[in-house]
Design an enzyme around this catalytic site. Structure first.
Site, PDB file in Angstrom:
ATOM      1  N   ASP A   1      10.353 -21.327  17.292  1.00 33.86           N
ATOM      2  CA  ASP A   1      10.858 -22.622  16.841  1.00 33.86           C
ATOM      3  C   ASP A   1       9.795 -23.687  17.059  1.00 33.86           C
ATOM      4  O   ASP A   1       9.617 -24.191  18.174  1.00 33.86           O
ATOM      5  CB  ASP A   1      12.136 -22.961  17.619  1.00 33.86           C
ATOM      6  CG  ASP A   1      12.729 -24.299  17.200  1.00 33.86           C
ATOM      7  OD1 ASP A   1      12.239 -24.885  16.211  1.00 33.86           O
ATOM      8  OD2 ASP A   1      13.678 -24.761  17.858  1.00 33.86           O
TER       9      ASP A   1
ATOM     10  N   ASP B   1       8.772 -27.122  10.578  1.00 32.43           N
ATOM     11  CA  ASP B   1       9.638 -26.534  11.595  1.00 32.43           C
ATOM     12  C   ASP B   1      10.077 -25.137  11.193  1.00 32.43           C
ATOM     13  O   ASP B   1      10.765 -24.960  10.187  1.00 32.43           O
ATOM     14  CB  ASP B   1      10.858 -27.437  11.812  1.00 32.43           C
ATOM     15  CG  ASP B   1      11.798 -26.891  12.864  1.00 32.43           C
ATOM     16  OD1 ASP B   1      11.342 -26.117  13.719  1.00 32.43           O
ATOM     17  OD2 ASP B   1      12.992 -27.238  12.821  1.00 32.43           O
TER      18      ASP B   1
END
Length: 402
Positions: free
Chosen positions: A145, A283
């Site tokens: 992440d 992201d």
């Protein structure tokens, strides 16, 4: 005879015109339209929920390595051992992904003001690496992440553990484990360092890392690499820092093209404001790319204008631009491309632009509107090696380097 001569002349002109178009198209940096293999996509939706699917390592073009590099296997959530136990159709899989994505988005936005939270506590995370920690190595799944600011895992003693399938790491069972003091440079540099009995609870150090996200519906895997060299054909964009927070890394994105044409909007809509608001981040934990609402509306309308020949379908969850491709084996999709400084462009493959949302042939434009912050999500990153170089402050995109 004159009519025949005229007809031949027209045919010749038509052929020359087509040749001219072909030459012009082939000399351009990116194709304005791409072919989506609808049949293959739908076949993959049927296979992904099969209990017989299993991850396989596919690293066709690994990035150049150095003496201090580290490479880990990276797999999509659908390839985890227990991924198919509760999903029995592709519609349910899509809805679960979008629900996790919305939870992740809210968590991501709240991190500007809130303490670090585990994405897994919200059933988040779409890509994972199998990591061996300590000696002897304890194998753990870790969420990849890039919207989080630190790399961490749960360790014993753990008073408030969130549920995880792997055993909680026991540092005392590792012969190489060593505490970092709270005053160590690694601990002090953290935005929110935490101490327990004089020891720092976080971190890992690397000057660069890269990853390549395989198709979320595949049972393939790729790699997460630390301190490796970026591929030579990378499109490089500047990494920007937000003066208001160190949580995210922002990228200097300047525009968007659809079908070869620039979508017209003020560049300021993608820029970071003087107060730290707005801007664009990359992201890996966000599934669907979010664009500032004003920008999204213009991009969506441009896309719709170039897909009028495709059979339209109603919206689906957060998607408002969908098509019924059930009667087609292939579909002609306008290329969506992200522009960065210096005229550098990253063109998205058709499969990164429209995605299946059920097993029956409904496909949707995988973009959505948001507030001031824009986010390049993992659907649009699939099949690209994304490299973060913190020493030189750039991010690089390299298509087809999984």
């Amino acid at each position: 005879m004159k009519t025949m001569a005229l007809l031949k002349s027209c045919i010749t002109c038509l052929i020359l015109s087509l040749l001219s178009i072909t030459c012009s198209s082939s000399s351009s940096p990116h194709k304005h339209f791409q072919i989506l293999d609808v049949s293959a996509s739908l076949e993959q939706t049927r296979q992904i929920i099969s209990p017989n699917s299993s991850p396989t390592i596919t690293n066709h073009q690994p990035p150049p390595s150095s003496s201090n590099s580290l490479s880990l296997t990276l797999i999509p959530r659908s390839s985890l051992p227990s991924a198919t136990t509760t999903i029995n159709n592709y519609t349910a899989l899509t809805l679960s992904r979008l629900a996790r994505d919305q939870a992740h988005l809210q968590s991501l936005l709240s991190r500007l003001e809130s303490p670090v939270k585990s994405g897994l506590s919200q059933d988040s995370g779409e890509y994972f690496a199998r990591v061996g920690i300590g000696r002897p190595a304890a194998q753990l799944y870790m969420t990849i992440d890039t919207g989080s600011d630190i790399t961490w895992l749960q360790c014993r003693p753990c008073l408030y553990c969130y549920p995880q399938s792997d055993p909680v790491f026991n540092p005392r069972a590792s012969s190489t484990y060593k505490d970092l003091t709270c005053l160590s440079p690694q601990c002090v540099s953290l935005r929110a360092s935490t101490c327990l009995a004089g020891g720092c609870l976080y971190q890992i150090k690397a000057t660069s890392f890269s990853y390549c996200l395989v198709d979320r519906d595949s049972n393939s895997s790729s790699t997460l690499d630390f301190n490796s060299t970026r591929p030579a054909d990378s499109v490089v964009a500047p990494l920007l820092r937000n003066p208001s927070t160190d949580v995210y890394r922002y990228v200097g994105m300047t525009g968007i093209r659809v079908g070869g044409e620039a979508v017209k909007f003020p560049a300021s809509l993608l820029e970071m404001g003087s107060d730290g608001s707005g801007g664009v981040i990359v992201d890996s934990g966000t599934t669907v790319t979010r664009l500032r609402r004003e920008v999204y509306g213009l991009v969506r309308d441009a896309f719709r204008n170039k897909t009028k020949e495709l059979p339209a379908a109603g919206g689906y969850s957060l998607f408002d631009t969908c098509y019924d491709l059930s009667s087609l084996s292939e579909a002609r999709i306008p290329t969506v491309a992200f522009e960065f400084g210096g005229g550098k462009t990253v063109a998205l493959p058709a499969r990164n632009t429209v995605i299946p949302v059920d097993g029956g042939g409904k496909f949707c434009l995988a973009l959505a509107g948001s507030g001031k912050l824009s986010i390049i999500g993992n659907v649009q990153q699939q099949g690209m090696r994304v490299t973060y170089d913190f020493a030189n402050n750039f991010i690089a995109f390299s298509p087809n380097k999984c």
